[in-house]
Design an enzyme around this catalytic site. Structure first.
Site, mmCIF file in Angstrom:
data_model
loop_
_atom_site.group_PDB
_atom_site.id
_atom_site.type_symbol
_atom_site.label_atom_id
_atom_site.label_comp_id
_atom_site.label_asym_id
_atom_site.label_seq_id
_atom_site.Cartn_x
_atom_site.Cartn_y
_atom_site.Cartn_z
ATOM 1 N N SER A 12 93.068 99.016 -75.129
ATOM 2 C CA SER A 12 94.408 98.879 -74.566
ATOM 3 C C SER A 12 95.040 97.635 -75.166
ATOM 4 O O SER A 12 95.021 97.450 -76.383
ATOM 5 C CB SER A 12 94.328 98.816 -73.041
ATOM 6 O OG SER A 12 95.619 98.827 -72.479
ATOM 7 N N HIS A 39 95.975 102.989 -75.134
ATOM 8 C CA HIS A 39 97.087 103.141 -74.202
ATOM 9 C C HIS A 39 98.390 102.891 -74.951
ATOM 10 O O HIS A 39 98.620 101.790 -75.445
ATOM 11 C CB HIS A 39 96.939 102.162 -73.045
ATOM 12 C CG HIS A 39 95.716 102.408 -72.219
ATOM 13 N ND1 HIS A 39 95.167 101.451 -71.399
ATOM 14 C CD2 HIS A 39 94.914 103.503 -72.094
ATOM 15 C CE1 HIS A 39 94.104 101.941 -70.796
ATOM 16 N NE2 HIS A 39 93.928 103.184 -71.206
ATOM 17 N N ASP A 131 89.917 101.064 -67.331
ATOM 18 C CA ASP A 131 89.751 102.352 -68.008
ATOM 19 C C ASP A 131 88.624 102.240 -69.027
ATOM 20 O O ASP A 131 88.511 101.254 -69.760
ATOM 21 C CB ASP A 131 91.057 102.750 -68.707
ATOM 22 C CG ASP A 131 91.053 104.198 -69.175
ATOM 23 O OD1 ASP A 131 90.224 104.982 -68.697
ATOM 24 O OD2 ASP A 131 91.904 104.540 -70.020
#
Length: 210
Positions: A12, A39, A131
């Site tokens: 991310s 992401h 995540d």
């Protein structure tokens, strides 16, 4: 099961330069497939495959629905879609967001663990929140290899720390050493396959400790 290792990578915030370094460090004859979920904004086009393709020798593209997974390629999840593994191919879905995002890392990791088991190498990199942690756990418990970027090396350490809090990772590595680790792990996997094939041909029991 694929006849080559499947490397799944999730990142991310703060992941761009480490992933560029990874692409740059992998050789043109790399005998594995690399699947990446990052992401990304749902409202802007993603040029990340082009960036990775320019950085290193391997072709990099967005994964295509029902596309066949091939060795020596880098695949990125397309914007607004989860990337899943199914029977040696990709499945691109618009299922519910996970961890507030789509694409999310956990769906890729879980599907890879379910489909490929010990053939998977999972990597969690820089990012915020958590995540990737549960997906890495699934890879670990399916016999795959788990790798986490050293939180002290990550621009954003929440994702790596969460992964390490949930998973007894096989390797914790600085981003500058990730490519060389992948090369070593894929080489070891290839040698293991050769040993298994030789043992089968010669009807010799394979040493489980080898």
């Amino acid at each position: 099961m694929l006849q080559f290792p499947l490397i799944v990578v999730g990142g991310s915030a703060g992941r761009i330069q480490p992933l560029i370094n990874l692409a740059k460090g992998l050789p043109a004859d790399f005998r594995a497939a690399v699947c990446i979920v990052i992401h990304i904004s749902a409202h802007n086009p993603s040029y990340f495959p082009e960036i990775l393709a320019r950085a290193g020798p391997l072709p990099a593209t967005h994964a295509q629905h029902l596309g066949r997974i091939e060795s020596g390629h880098v695949y990125c999840a397309p914007p607004r879609h989860h990337l899943l593994i199914e029977n040696g191919h990709f499945r691109i879905t618009t299922g519910p967001k996970e961890n507030g995002v789509r694409p999310a890392i956990d769906p890729l990791f879980r599907s890879a663990a379910h489909q490929q088991g010990s053939n998977v190498i999972g990597v969690v990199m820089s990012g915020m929140l958590d995540d990737g942690a549960s997906g890495l756990w699934a890879i670990r418990h399916s016999g795959g290899i788990t790798v986490v970027q050293d939180p002290n090396d990550a621009e954003y350490d929440s994702m790596p720390r969460s992964a390490l809090n949930h998973v007894d990772a096989d390797y914790t590595v600085r981003s500058q050493n990730l490519a060389s680790l992948m090369i070593d792990l894929v080489s070891e996997s290839a040698q293991r396959r050769l040993d298994i094939e030789a043992a089968i041909k010669e009807h010799v029991p394979l040493d489980p400790l080898a």
